[in-house]
Enzyme design. Sequence first.
Site, short mmCIF file in Angstrom:
data_model
loop_
_atom_site.label_atom_id
_atom_site.label_comp_id
_atom_site.label_asym_id
_atom_site.label_seq_id
_atom_site.Cartn_x
_atom_site.Cartn_y
_atom_site.Cartn_z
CB CYS A 183 -19.53 -24.20 12.67
SG CYS A 183 -20.13 -22.55 12.84
CG ASP A 184 -18.97 -30.79 12.28
OD1 ASP A 184 -18.40 -31.35 11.31
OD2 ASP A 184 -18.81 -31.12 13.46
#
Length: 387
Positions: free
Chosen positions: A339-340
Site C-alpha cells: 500500500c506504500d
Amino acid sequence: MLRTFKIEKYHTEIVSKATLFKALKYLDKKETDTPFLLIDSEKIREKVSVIGRNIKNSKVFYAVKANPDIGIIRFVNKLGMGFEIASEGELSLLSSIGVKPARIISSNPVKSFKFLRMAASYGVNYFAYDSRDEVDKIADFIPGCNVYVRLSVPNEGSEWPLSKKFGVELDEAAALLSYAGEKGLNPVGITFHVGSQCTNIYNWNSALDKAKALWDIADRKGIRLNLLNIGGGYPIKYTKNVIEVDDIDRNVNNLIQEKFPQDIKIFIEPGRAVVGDAGIFVTSVIGKAERADENWLYIDVGVFNGLMESIGGIKYSYIVETEREKRVKKKWTLAGPSCDSFDVIEKGIALSEPAIQGLLLILSSGAYTISYASEFNGFSIPKTVLI
Ligand SMILES: Cc1ncc(COP(=O)(O)O)c(C=O)c1O
C-alpha cells in the site's frame, strides 16, 4: 501449461540463453505460485570457475549477503569457495552445514558484539577494521587474530557505491596498522571495495595505487604485510553490456605483479557476480490502471519484498507473458503490491501489455533481492528455487 513470452534478442544478451531456456522450461512444467526466484546452478558454477582464475595466488570468498539461500550456500560450498560474512546470522548458516573456520573471513569493518563472540568461539581468524574502537573490540574477543585495514577508495562509476560508510585515508590506515600491532593483533594486510556493480575498470587501478602507497608506508614502519583483499564489485549485465570478469582480473593481476611483492596473497569477495545473473524473478501481474497519463502495472514483488535495489539505481530487464495480439508496446510505471507509494520499481518501461495474472520475469535478479526482502504489509518473502 505452455506459456508465451515476448522474448527479444537483447534478453539473451542480458542473461545467457541456457539460463533463460532452463527457466522457461521450468515454468512450462511446474505450478507457478508466484513470486519466487529461480537460480540457475550451472550459471553459478560457471561464474565461480571464472572469478579469480586470472589472479595469481588468489582465494575467492563468496559474500553471503548477496544471497544467503541455504541451497546456494551448499552449492557454493561444494564448489570449494570460501565465504565472507558480516553477522551472527550468516555465521550460523555456515556452521549449520559445517563450513570450516579457515574458509571464512569477515570484512564488515564494524562488527556486532554478538558476532565477535560467536566468531571467536567458531575460530574465524580474518577480520577487516577501520577504527581504533574496532581494534579494541577485536583484541578483547579474539586476541592475536589476523586483521586487514579498510582503505577508502574512489567508487565513481559504481552503481551501488560503498565508500562513504567505511574506509580511512592513507595516514589513518597506517596509524591503524601500527595500533593493531600494539594491541596484540596481527596486522596482515589491506582491503578496499571499489563499489558494487562497478563498471569503471579504473576504480581498481586507483584502489591498487592507493593500496601500494599504504603497503610502502607500512613497510617503512617495519610492518610486514602479506595480504591484499580486493573486495567485490564485479558487475553483471542488467540492461547493458559491462566489462567481463576476466578483463578486470587480468588488469588487476598485471597491476599486482607490477607493484606488490611476488609472494603476496590475494583475497577476493564477490557477491553480485556469483549469483546475480543466475537469477530470474518470477512474478505475476496483479493489477493495471491508467492514472494521470501513466499506465500502471502492479506485480506481486516490489521494493519491500525483493526489489529494494531498484530505488538505489539498479534497473532491470523484463520479459512479459503476453498474447500475440497484445504485442504492441506501451510505457509502464511498474509498482509492487504494498500500500506504500514508495513501492514503485521503475517508471517509463516499454513493455507489451501483459494480462492480469500473466507472468513478468525480472532478469539478473539473483543478488541483493531476497536478502533485502521484508514481510512489510504481510507480503511474504519470495522463496528461492535452485534449478
Ligand atoms: C565488505 C564487502 N565485501 C564484499 C561485498 C560484495 O560486493 P559485490 O556484491 O559488489 O561483489 C560487499 C558488498 O557490499 C562488501 O561490503
